[in-house]
Motif scaffolding. Structure first.
Motif: not given
Lengths: 226, 287
Positions: B78-79, B128-132, B134-135, B137-140
């Motif tokens: 993942y990037p 390391r932003t909240p959005t990234d 979370e993204a 975490a959701d993907r995993v």
């Protein structure tokens, strides 16, 4: 050489410093510019040196006209118009010869040519022996001679002198005036502002341009009062 | 060489004025130096905390080792992801008993290891932003053998807003300090130009061009600015050492920052001198 045509200069006060003045100083001519303090003598000299711009009328110096001159041409004009102040205006930290050399350096003249030229000028004003002296080590008359040498450095067409003997004693004044006469004899026009009546009396043959409250009231070249 | 010589002799002729100008510039740039030191250390501290941001994915006990290894490789590609570390059940128990030594007896008495295996996923600095977070975490969480993902949402949100506030404050304060320093440098250099107005007038009278008059002043402004910048650098370094010796461990400024500070002082000194001389020339010459 120097021609003023209906020149008026106002600095925003109630009356103009110079009002509708016209005269023509020819090549090789010597003239006194006289009048009481505040008559407008210094303003006329600064107009000729193009340190002031006429409010109306035109000042012509050789090929330069106050109406058309560009800022970048001013240095060239000033090299051809020597200016001598009553208070000498020498650079205090430079010796006599360095003060003269300075006027040549600004033209970009190679250093090898500056030395001999400075030596010649020092000889001309009779100060060869005082070449290394700082202004504060020179008498008033000597300082004015250095200022004259500096003004002559670039072979000016005309020499403007603003009360050059005003701060000098009688003997030093006579010496400086003789120097002006020699310079004039070599073909340089001289316009000398003075309110020294004795000097005017001693040199009755010299043209006199008289100002009063900014107006030209007498010009001996015209023969009559204006 | 002539303008350089002239500049040096001009500075030598007025040593007190030169000293005062360098001091004024030095003190004003010193305020920027102190601010930069503070801002840099806050940044270092925040980056350190941010470096600990990670997503933990707890795995089901029935996940095969082969699938786990494939998933780990995929996650590392993942990037946003810097590294994905697999922690087996045994390692989890070992780490737990090491970190919580007071419960070591409890762990040693266990018949069944209750701790799940997991992935500890660290993120690249720019993600390391909240959005990234979370993204990722959701993907995993989409892997069927992933039981649950955790990343301390509140903690990540707080660090992120703290960085934004600190960044905004740094820009505003930094610009204010820089503006203050620029004004002081302008005043100091203008004073030294005004002190030599007579010299400028004489140069004009004998027919010096504007650029001939201006050049030594520009170099003098540059040298005065650089002198002030070096003084500020020395004072900032002294302050850094004093704090480090007696209070807390600090990070020294990056080389790029110190070079930029020196360039700022030097260029500003030069610009201020150019502006002051131009004003003086225009005042004396009406054409």
């Amino acid at each position: 050489m120097v021609k003023l045509g209906s020149v008026t200069k106002s600095f925003g006060g109630s009356s103009p410093a110079v009002l509708d003045v016209s005269f023509h100083l020819r090549k090789g001519e010597f003239a006194f510019l006289t009048g009481a303090s505040g008559a407008g003598k210094t303003t006329i000299l600064k107009l000729v040196h193009m340190l002031h711009k006429p409010s109306s009328g035109e000042v012509r110096v050789s090929k330069y006209s106050s109406s058309r001159i560009r800022r970048r041409d001013l240095p060239e004009l000033r090299r051809r118009v020597g200016y001598i102040f009553q208070d000498f205006r020498l650079l205090e930290n430079l010796t006599a010869e360095e003060n003269i050399a300075f006027a040549l350096q600004v033209t970009g003249l190679p250093r090898a040519k500056i030395g001999p030229r400075v030596q010649k000028l020092l000889n001309q004003v009779g100060l060869a022996a005082r070449a290394r002296a700082l202004p504060r080590e020179l008498s008033g008359g000597e300082q004015q001679r250095v200022a004259v040498a500096r003004a002559l450095a670039n072979d000016p067409l005309v020499l403007l002198a603003d009360e050059p003997t005003g701060n000098l004693d009688e003997r030093a004044s006579a010496g400086v005036f003789n120097l002006f006469q020699q310079i004039n004899a070599s073909g340089t026009s001289v316009l000398m502002a003075t309110h020294d009546a004795a000097l005017l009396r001693q040199h009755r043959a010299v043209r006199v341009i008289e100002l009063e409250q900014g107006r030209l009231v007498f010009d001996s070249a015209e023969g009559t009062a204006a | 060489m002539r303008p350089f010589r002239e500049a040096l002799s001009g500075m030598k002729r007025a040593p007190v004025l030169t000293f005062l100008s360098v001091m004024a510039i030095g003190l004003s740039v010193f305020t920027i130096g102190l601010f930069a030191l503070t801002a840099h250390n806050i940044d270092v501290a925040l980056s350190d905390v941010e470096g600990r941001v990670e997503v933990v994915a707890y795995l089901r006990d029935d996940a095969s080792e082969e699938l786990i290894e494939i998933a780990r490789h995929e996650i590392e590609s993942y990037p946003e992801v810097q590294a994905a570390r697999y922690i087996s059940k045994v390692e989890a128990l070992f780490e737990a008993s090491r970190e919580l030594s007071e419960f070591s007896d409890v762990y040693s008495d266990l018949e069944v290891n209750p701790l799940p295996s997991s992935f500890e996923i660290s993120l690249r600095p720019d993600f390391r932003t909240p959005t990234d977070v979370e993204a990722v975490a959701d993907r995993v969480a989409t892997y069927h053998f992933v039981e649950e993902t955790r990343y301390g949402r509140e903690w990540v949100d707080r660090i992120y807003s703290l960085r934004r506030v600190a960044g905004g404050a740094a820009v505003i304060l930094g610009l204010s300090f820089a503006l203050g320093a620029a004004l002081l440098i302008g005043i100091a250099v203008r004073m030294s130009v005004l002190a030599r107005a007579n010299e400028i007038a004489i140069m004009q009278t004998v027919g010096a061009t504007d650029s001939y008059i201006r050049r030594p002043f520009l170099i003098e402004g540059l040298l005065t600015g650089l002198g002030g910048g070096l003084l500020a650098l020395a004072m900032t370094f002294a302050a850094y050492q004093a704090v480090e010796r007696s209070l807390v461990t600090l990070a020294w400024l990056p080389e790029l920052w110190t070079a930029a500070g020196l360039a700022f002082a030097g260029i500003l000194g030069m610009l201020a001198a150019g502006r002051a001389v131009r004003r003086e020339l225009r005042r004396l010459d009406v054409y």
